[in-house]
Design an enzyme around this catalytic site. Sequence first.
Site, PDB file in Angstrom:
ATOM      1  N   ASP A  68      -4.917  52.894  72.624  1.00 32.26           N
ATOM      2  CA  ASP A  68      -3.511  52.739  72.720  1.00 32.26           C
ATOM      3  C   ASP A  68      -2.702  53.967  72.793  1.00 32.26           C
ATOM      4  OD1 ASP A  68      -1.386  51.076  73.527  1.00 32.26           O
ATOM      5  OD2 ASP A  68      -0.935  50.488  71.365  1.00 32.26           O
ATOM      6  N   GLY A  85      11.928  53.240  62.696  1.00 30.51           N
ATOM      7  CA  GLY A  85      11.468  52.724  63.858  1.00 30.51           C
ATOM      8  C   GLY A  85      10.781  51.102  63.621  1.00 30.51           C
ATOM      9  N   VAL A  86      10.935  50.558  64.906  1.00 28.65           N
ATOM     10  CA  VAL A  86      10.535  49.209  64.932  1.00 28.65           C
ATOM     11  C   VAL A  86       9.108  49.276  65.799  1.00 28.65           C
ATOM     12  CG1 VAL A  86      10.780  46.860  65.097  1.00 28.65           C
ATOM     13  CG2 VAL A  86      12.520  48.353  64.260  1.00 28.65           C
ATOM     14  N   GLY A  87       7.991  48.737  65.394  1.00 29.28           N
ATOM     15  CA  GLY A  87       6.924  48.630  66.254  1.00 29.28           C
ATOM     16  C   GLY A  87       6.794  47.257  66.853  1.00 29.28           C
ATOM     17  N   PHE A 118       4.787  45.093  65.594  1.00 30.76           N
ATOM     18  CA  PHE A 118       4.265  44.315  64.538  1.00 30.76           C
ATOM     19  C   PHE A 118       5.233  44.366  63.071  1.00 30.76           C
ATOM     20  CE2 PHE A 118       1.138  45.057  67.656  1.00 30.76           C
ATOM     21  CZ  PHE A 118       0.656  43.790  68.013  1.00 30.76           C
ATOM     22  N   GLY A 119       5.745  45.451  63.112  1.00 27.63           N
ATOM     23  CA  GLY A 119       6.332  45.556  61.690  1.00 27.63           C
ATOM     24  C   GLY A 119       7.431  46.768  61.944  1.00 27.63           C
ATOM     25  N   GLU A 120       8.113  47.167  60.897  1.00 26.97           N
ATOM     26  CA  GLU A 120       9.062  48.249  60.658  1.00 26.97           C
ATOM     27  C   GLU A 120       8.658  49.537  59.983  1.00 26.97           C
ATOM     28  OE1 GLU A 120      12.615  46.172  60.010  1.00 26.97           O
ATOM     29  OE2 GLU A 120      13.567  48.030  60.603  1.00 26.97           O
ATOM     30  N   ILE A 121       9.304  50.833  60.474  1.00 24.36           N
ATOM     31  CA  ILE A 121       8.770  51.896  59.743  1.00 24.36           C
ATOM     32  C   ILE A 121      10.029  52.648  58.998  1.00 24.36           C
ATOM     33  CG2 ILE A 121       8.224  54.372  60.325  1.00 24.36           C
ATOM     34  CD1 ILE A 121       6.545  52.191  62.269  1.00 24.36           C
TER      35      ILE A 121
HETATM   36  N1  ATP Z   1       4.699  58.894  60.761  1.00 23.39           N
HETATM   37  C1  ATP Z   1       5.662  58.385  61.492  1.00 23.39           C
HETATM   38  N2  ATP Z   1       6.751  59.148  61.376  1.00 23.39           N
HETATM   39  C2  ATP Z   1       8.008  59.202  62.127  1.00 23.39           C
HETATM   40  N3  ATP Z   1       8.136  57.925  62.915  1.00 23.39           N
HETATM   41  C3  ATP Z   1       7.196  57.316  62.850  1.00 23.39           C
HETATM   42  C4  ATP Z   1       5.782  57.333  62.246  1.00 23.39           C
HETATM   43  N4  ATP Z   1       5.058  56.431  62.643  1.00 23.39           N
HETATM   44  C5  ATP Z   1       5.695  55.633  63.569  1.00 23.39           C
HETATM   45  N5  ATP Z   1       6.916  56.159  63.823  1.00 23.39           N
HETATM   46  C6  ATP Z   1       7.816  55.432  64.586  1.00 23.39           C
HETATM   47  O1  ATP Z   1       7.951  54.095  64.818  1.00 23.39           O
HETATM   48  C7  ATP Z   1       7.596  53.589  65.958  1.00 23.39           C
HETATM   49  C8  ATP Z   1       6.720  52.338  65.977  1.00 23.39           C
HETATM   50  O2  ATP Z   1       5.556  52.818  65.236  1.00 23.39           O
HETATM   51  P1  ATP Z   1       4.076  52.279  65.636  1.00 23.39           P
HETATM   52  O3  ATP Z   1       3.665  52.536  67.161  1.00 23.39           O
HETATM   53  O4  ATP Z   1       2.966  52.779  64.610  1.00 23.39           O
HETATM   54  O5  ATP Z   1       4.297  50.683  65.270  1.00 23.39           O
HETATM   55  P2  ATP Z   1       3.696  49.565  65.771  1.00 23.39           P
HETATM   56  O6  ATP Z   1       4.186  48.393  65.106  1.00 23.39           O
HETATM   57  O7  ATP Z   1       2.054  49.799  65.535  1.00 23.39           O
HETATM   58  O8  ATP Z   1       4.136  49.648  67.232  1.00 23.39           O
HETATM   59  P3  ATP Z   1       3.407  48.980  68.796  1.00 23.39           P
HETATM   60  O9  ATP Z   1       2.222  48.369  68.204  1.00 23.39           O
HETATM   61  O10 ATP Z   1       4.450  48.366  69.453  1.00 23.39           O
HETATM   62  O11 ATP Z   1       2.958  50.363  69.710  1.00 23.39           O
HETATM   63  C9  ATP Z   1       6.926  54.926  66.868  1.00 23.39           C
HETATM   64  O12 ATP Z   1       7.258  54.769  67.943  1.00 23.39           O
HETATM   65  C10 ATP Z   1       7.816  55.814  65.954  1.00 23.39           C
HETATM   66  O13 ATP Z   1       9.202  56.090  66.680  1.00 23.39           O
END
Ligand code: ATP
Length: 591
Positions: free
Chosen positions: A176, A47-49, A51-54
């Site tokens: 959020d 997953g890519v949010g 601000f970063g990557e998962i």
């Molecule tokens: N614990 C997890 N298990 C599986 N997938 C996850 C998990 N946490 C996040 N993801 C995946 O990664 C995506 C991005 O995660 P997250 O929303 O935490 O990132 P972010 O950088 O804070 O994103 P944003 O601020 O744009 O909403 C999620 O929509 C989901 O698909």
Amino acid sequence: MPRVAKPKPAAAKKAKGKLYAMPEKLKEGTILSDLTKTQWRIGPSIGVGGFGEIYAASRNGENSYNAVVKCEPHANGPLFVEMHFYLRNAKLEDIEKFKQKRGLKSLGMPYIIANGSVDINSQKHRFIVMPRYGSDISKFYAQNGKRLPEVTVYRLAIQMLDVYEFIHSTGYVHADLKAANILLGMGKSGGSQAYLVDFGLASHYTTGDFKPDPKKMHNGTIEYTSRDAHLGVATRRADLEILGYNIIEWLGVELPWIKDKLLTVPSKVQKAKEIFMADLSSALKSLFAKGVPVPIIDYMNYVAQLNHNEAPDYEKCRKMFLNALKQMKADNTGDLNFKLTAQNNSNNKSPPVKNTAGADSTAAASRKKIKKEEPTVMNDSSDSEDVINDSEEEVDTKYTPRRKLQAKPSPSPRFKATNVKLPRKAVPKQASVSPKKPEQKKSSPRRSPLKRKKIENNVTPKAQDASAKINFSPAISLRGGRSGKTVINDDLTPQPRSNKTYEFNFELDVSMDANVIVNVKRKKKVQSSNGTPTSSTKTSSSIRDLTSKDSSPATRMKLRKLNVDGGASSPTSNLARSPRTPAVTVRKYRR
Ligand SMILES: Nc1ncnc2c1ncn2[C@@H]1O[C@H](COP(=O)(O)OP(=O)(O)OP(=O)(O)O)[C@@H](O)[C@H]1O
């Protein structure tokens, strides 16, 4: 001109033309060592949010990727905020205690397993390790033609209220909630529980006066941002309101501000929400052609009358949805069903759209699908094992969540500060009621029945400007094309974010941001008669030698708003007319 005191040598990698640093990719197979020296093997990116990557991750030596690693550069605020929220409030034992107290079998509250720091390409990154969850529900929503089964919507609402109750019990709000931040569980009974992730915007809620904060205005995901969040105030009722907008949308209707394509202008969205919430019954009627679902009108009415500092009655809200489930003879147990049928959508506006995912839309099927997708490697895969030990995790307690410097690395457009033009007249002229001075009740700017009545009686959705008297926050506009993305006010402010530190040591009278005058006063050390240096705040009219021993950097800045017509009068006389003028203390820079 401000003097550059200390240019930072290792500048973050920036994409051409972007002000934000891009996160470094972690290669599959990389080993990260957390603060307790436990090693984590990085798997594929899942997953890519914003601000970063998962990444999927496993304990080194284990085969299953049942954890995730979220990794972002150190300068990146949201992960810092998220990590500290988890560390302070959401350890597994905290969640277990809450479940026990409330008699809950499960709770959709994620927790932190580990955290640490790592240098990737000479750039310090922070990472957290969390349990791995399944698919996010935005996928089902999209597959179903922008709707979810009514029963599932109510079950999700109940589960999210449980999570809110936990988060609020720690003194924080989430701020959020959206389908993309709600993930199904993994494992045997994972499909029956949804988890609320992404605590990058979590903050302490206010229990005191309602004080709009221009620095935080409009934070969140614009579609669902609450009216309080539009004003930069973190409240519990705001979380409930965000949930409300989401569940309305999940039922297959378009929120007015989306329908009217207002999303690029936060103040217009804010205004539309004020109007919507001021006359809920007619606003909801116009959305739901077949009649407004009872729990929706009850829940939204309840949210609308909450005081800004009032603890919500979570049980009362849950009961609204539980009663609806009972009436629909639907169970509140088992896997959440995302498959649309005519039966489970009685309240939706138009007939259910055929599920493009076919029979794939139950939670169980989704888990299968996720498993199938697992081998997808988004980053360069490598057989080599880079062992990286984390460096000491520094906790910058002075960090403010507003410093969110990271660009979205995904192709979906994220708002870029460079493209924003802030109008000089930041506060629209119709803004005549300051939330700082609530008319009827001192505790809440919104609770006043008198004020509400006034809005209801005098405001029609088409001609509200003159009579609504709502104070809207600055008319910031977003570039078109973004949708469903978390935006933080700081992103809207076109301030260059260099890694340089400036020392101000002279009087500065400059307009910045929308309509603010900054007046920096240097604290001058003067020799007293006995020879001891004393401080004076006399404004220096000339630029002084920064290295001179008898001067010190500015310690206070006064900000004041320009007149609405763009002019600025004398600082002292203007202060009286500009009650929201903040005084900002500038930290002395030390080498
Ligand atoms: N614990 C997890 N298990 C599986 N997938 C996850 C998990 N946490 C996040 N993801 C995946 O990664 C995506 C991005 O995660 P997250 O929303 O935490 O990132 P972010 O950088 O804070 O994103 P944003 O601020 O744009 O909403 C999620 O929509 C989901 O698909």
